[in-house]
Motif scaffolding. Structure first.
Motif, PDB file in Angstrom:
ATOM      1  N   LYS A 273      65.377 -44.015 -34.806  1.00 10.26           N
ATOM      2  CA  LYS A 273      64.641 -45.153 -34.917  1.00 10.26           C
ATOM      3  C   LYS A 273      64.382 -45.403 -36.639  1.00 10.26           C
ATOM      4  O   LYS A 273      64.531 -46.489 -36.788  1.00 10.26           O
ATOM      5  CB  LYS A 273      63.526 -45.182 -34.082  1.00 10.26           C
ATOM      6  CG  LYS A 273      63.543 -45.704 -32.832  1.00 10.26           C
ATOM      7  CD  LYS A 273      62.493 -45.655 -31.996  1.00 10.26           C
ATOM      8  CE  LYS A 273      61.588 -46.741 -32.292  1.00 10.26           C
ATOM      9  NZ  LYS A 273      59.989 -46.735 -31.678  1.00 10.26           N
ATOM     10  N   THR A 274      64.131 -44.194 -37.196  1.00  8.86           N
ATOM     11  CA  THR A 274      63.979 -44.159 -38.571  1.00  8.86           C
ATOM     12  C   THR A 274      65.208 -43.982 -39.442  1.00  8.86           C
ATOM     13  O   THR A 274      64.901 -43.896 -40.517  1.00  8.86           O
ATOM     14  CB  THR A 274      62.804 -43.107 -38.982  1.00  8.86           C
ATOM     15  OG1 THR A 274      63.230 -41.927 -38.244  1.00  8.86           O
ATOM     16  CG2 THR A 274      61.461 -43.434 -38.096  1.00  8.86           C
ATOM     17  N   ASP A 275      66.212 -43.973 -38.644  1.00 11.66           N
ATOM     18  CA  ASP A 275      67.573 -43.722 -39.502  1.00 11.66           C
ATOM     19  C   ASP A 275      67.326 -42.428 -40.443  1.00 11.66           C
ATOM     20  O   ASP A 275      67.917 -42.519 -41.540  1.00 11.66           O
ATOM     21  CB  ASP A 275      67.804 -45.105 -40.114  1.00 11.66           C
ATOM     22  CG  ASP A 275      69.332 -45.203 -40.518  1.00 11.66           C
ATOM     23  OD1 ASP A 275      70.125 -44.501 -39.883  1.00 11.66           O
ATOM     24  OD2 ASP A 275      69.689 -45.874 -41.392  1.00 11.66           O
ATOM     25  N   ALA A 276      66.718 -41.424 -39.951  1.00 11.04           N
ATOM     26  CA  ALA A 276      66.629 -40.126 -40.531  1.00 11.04           C
ATOM     27  C   ALA A 276      67.960 -39.542 -40.823  1.00 11.04           C
ATOM     28  O   ALA A 276      68.243 -38.282 -41.608  1.00 11.04           O
ATOM     29  CB  ALA A 276      65.666 -39.393 -39.931  1.00 11.04           C
ATOM     30  N   VAL A 277      68.945 -39.539 -39.853  1.00  7.14           N
ATOM     31  CA  VAL A 277      70.340 -39.037 -39.793  1.00  7.14           C
ATOM     32  C   VAL A 277      71.374 -39.879 -40.493  1.00  7.14           C
ATOM     33  O   VAL A 277      71.799 -40.914 -40.186  1.00  7.14           O
ATOM     34  CB  VAL A 277      70.727 -38.513 -38.445  1.00  7.14           C
ATOM     35  CG1 VAL A 277      72.047 -37.947 -38.375  1.00  7.14           C
ATOM     36  CG2 VAL A 277      69.682 -37.973 -37.506  1.00  7.14           C
ATOM     37  N   ARG A 278      72.032 -38.986 -41.625  1.00  3.19           N
ATOM     38  CA  ARG A 278      73.058 -39.794 -42.299  1.00  3.19           C
ATOM     39  C   ARG A 278      74.230 -39.743 -41.699  1.00  3.19           C
ATOM     40  O   ARG A 278      74.615 -38.789 -40.786  1.00  3.19           O
ATOM     41  CB  ARG A 278      73.054 -39.163 -43.716  1.00  3.19           C
ATOM     42  CG  ARG A 278      71.588 -39.025 -44.444  1.00  3.19           C
ATOM     43  CD  ARG A 278      71.962 -38.094 -45.787  1.00  3.19           C
ATOM     44  NE  ARG A 278      70.536 -38.016 -46.246  1.00  3.19           N
ATOM     45  CZ  ARG A 278      70.458 -36.845 -47.231  1.00  3.19           C
ATOM     46  NH1 ARG A 278      71.259 -35.588 -47.226  1.00  3.19           N
ATOM     47  NH2 ARG A 278      69.151 -36.583 -47.761  1.00  3.19           N
ATOM     48  N   PRO A 279      75.240 -40.407 -41.845  1.00  2.00           N
ATOM     49  CA  PRO A 279      76.653 -40.115 -41.363  1.00  2.00           C
ATOM     50  C   PRO A 279      77.274 -38.712 -41.977  1.00  2.00           C
ATOM     51  O   PRO A 279      77.118 -38.454 -43.036  1.00  2.00           O
ATOM     52  CB  PRO A 279      77.491 -41.320 -41.832  1.00  2.00           C
ATOM     53  CG  PRO A 279      76.640 -42.394 -42.271  1.00  2.00           C
ATOM     54  CD  PRO A 279      75.303 -41.881 -42.782  1.00  2.00           C
TER      55      PRO A 279
END
Length: 525
Positions: A273-279
């Motif tokens: 939800k917090t977009d903490a994981v990058r591609p």
């Protein structure tokens, strides 16, 4: 036995890192010697085989040393959640009847409250082994200190009767429907069967760097600790304060170059939800495992799209069946976010059964009650024969455990969960008896009626707790006041997050509370 995993690694690779926690590193030799000292100290304090030793300390190298030391003393340990109110911990201590508890500085407030309540220090109550530098608080009933521990020999303890496979290694307390927590007994054999299967299946080696995200009072942490030690890997306990900081958790995975992550889905959803994981993040990560509750498919898709180099495995199993009883490795990123991820097939030595009310197998695709049999089954609940007999059923000369989950077998022979059949839910990884929350609410003045339900959000949040209540006529009752009063009785994860004040609770045709209607009402709150 479980403690022998550490001793074996200390003999083979004494200088290898067993635990890394922030700036602190504990080698296998150091862990082996420190746990020997603790076992020696417990012996000097009069320990007897099978004694229960509660751990009043947060997740840390000290707490893990405590676990191993207690096992080396032929005893069983119980990690205690320091966030629990003293009243709930008092019930745990009354059930365990320990001689001593192990405690450290973060438990000061809890120990103080337990002393005030008479759960520690009075005649017949346990004393405290205070494992902190400096003098302990004067009011504490201290049986030994850190100085006493350090004065012990680092040699293996002279324990007369070494614990065996069927001896209880630890007792984990879960929510109880009557308001009294249930102590699930887990033996050495229960844990070892799963750990040794997992080492083979996942191919764990000494090069692994393993997360320790779950609290030690959670069943999942058992695999973190003993899986790492059995493999000779390095365990990286995650500090509790990071749980609410998804970007900090992500940074830990990167900087520690973790190869295995295991947790409940809640933190994974929070990170999504917090977009903490990058591609293509976390290049060292090889395995991501989850257990403890359903991982909504949109969350699985989010992670798998970003980490194509990682294998994703769903593990399933209640505390009563030890860590996990089934597994499902997700073969590729799902394409339909409405399709649930199966719990898969049974681990070695386990069997999952989908049965009808007569304990007969249901037809293919039909929904039935999910039962488990096999090597992971707990002996039962600590000093509670009635609950044990109700949950662990005899069948064809064997024992099966009713999970309370509804399930079906799909066309590929995989088990798929459908929902709950009882009054219990899993929320944020915690197993919660809704009756325990309602029992606590009924002790609060000013309430005429109340009901607690699990609310499926259909998104990242998973299952939330919702409460509908009816005040006594003429009495003003606020949600804030109810939350405050509940916090005095229950841990924070059992406090409902959705509330509705009603004039009356909805009833079904049988005159019972219509919990389905309440779920719909609270879903839109």
């Amino acid at each position: 036995m479980l403690q022998e995993y550490v001793t074996r690694q200390a003999e083979r690779r004494p200088d290898a890192a067993a635990i890394r926690f922030g700036a602190e590193t504990v080698t296998y030799a150091g862990l082996d010697e420190a746990s020997n000292r603790l076992a020696q100290l417990l012996g000097a304090l009069g320990r007897e085989r099978g004694d229960r030793v509660p751990l009043l300390m947060p997740k840390s190298p000290l707490a893990i040393t405590g676990m191993i030391g207690v096992l080396k003393a032929d005893c069983a340990y119980t990690p205690v959640d320091l966030k629990n109110p003293a009243a709930r911990v008092t019930k745990v201590l009354e059930s365990l009847q320990p001689r001593v508890v192990l405690a450290s500085e973060p438990a000061r407030a809890l120990v103080t409250a337990l002393c005030a309540a008479g759960a520690l220090g009075r005649s017949g109550a346990p004393a405290v082994v205070w494992l902190e530098r400096g003098p302990p608080p004067a009011a504490f009933p201290v049986a030994a200190t850190l100085d006493d521990l350090l004065a012990q020999s680092a040699a293996p303890p002279p324990v007369a009767g070494r614990n065996g496979l069927t001896d209880v290694a630890h007792i984990l307390f879960t929510s109880g429907s009557t308001g009294t927590p249930k102590g699930v007994m887990i033996t050495h054999a229960n844990v070892m069967h799963f750990v040794e299967w997992a080492l083979r299946y996942f191919g764990m080696t000494p090069t692994d760097r393993v997360s320790g995200h779950s609290p030690l009072h959670f069943d999942l942490s058992t695999f973190d600790v003993y899986g790492a030690f059995a493999a000779g890997a390095t365990l990286y306990p995650v500090a509790p304060e990071l749980n609410l900081l998804p970007h900090k958790v992500a940074e830990l995975i990167r900087s520690a170059e973790l190869t295995q992550w295991f947790s409940v889905p809640s933190i994974l959803l929070h990170m999504a939800k917090t977009d903490a994981v990058r591609p293509r993040d976390f290049p060292a990560l090889r395995r991501l495992l989850w257990c403890g509750e359903a991982f909504p498919t949109p969350g699985v898709m989010h992670w798998m799209q970003r980490l194509p180099h990682v294998t994703f495995t769903n593990l399933y199993g209640p505390t009563e069946a030890t860590i996990a009883s089934s597994y499902y490795r997700v073969p590729s990123c799902p394409t339909d976010e409405r399709e649930p991820v199966p719990i898969g097939r049974a681990c070695d030595g386990e069997e999952l059964l989908v049965l009808d009310a007569a304990l007969q197998p249901v037809s293919a695709g039909a929904i039935g009650d999910l039962y488990i049999r096999g090597v992971g089954l707990s002996p039962g609940y600590w000093r509670d024969a009635e609950r044990t007999a109700a949950a662990f059923l005899g069948r064809d000369g064997d024992r099966i455990y009713k999970t309370g989950d509804l399930a079906r077998v799909d066309e590929a022979g995989r088990i798929v969960l459908v929902g709950r059949s009882d009054f219990q839910i899993k929320s944020r990884g915690y197993r919660i008896e809704l009756g325990e929350i309602e029992s606590a609410l009924h002790t609060i003045d000013g309430l005429r009626e109340c009901a607690v339900v699990g609310v499926e959000t259909g998104g990242f949040e998973g299952t939330m707790l919702g409460c509908a209540y009816v005040p006594q006529p003429g009495i003003a009752v606020t949600t804030a006041a109810l939350r405050r009063r509940l916090a005095e009785r229950l841990p924070s994860y059992m406090i409902p997050s959705r509330w509705r004040c009603l004039e009356r609770l909805p009833l079904n045709a049988n005159g019972k509370v219509d919990r389905g209607a309440l779920r719909e009402l609270l879903r839109v709150s």
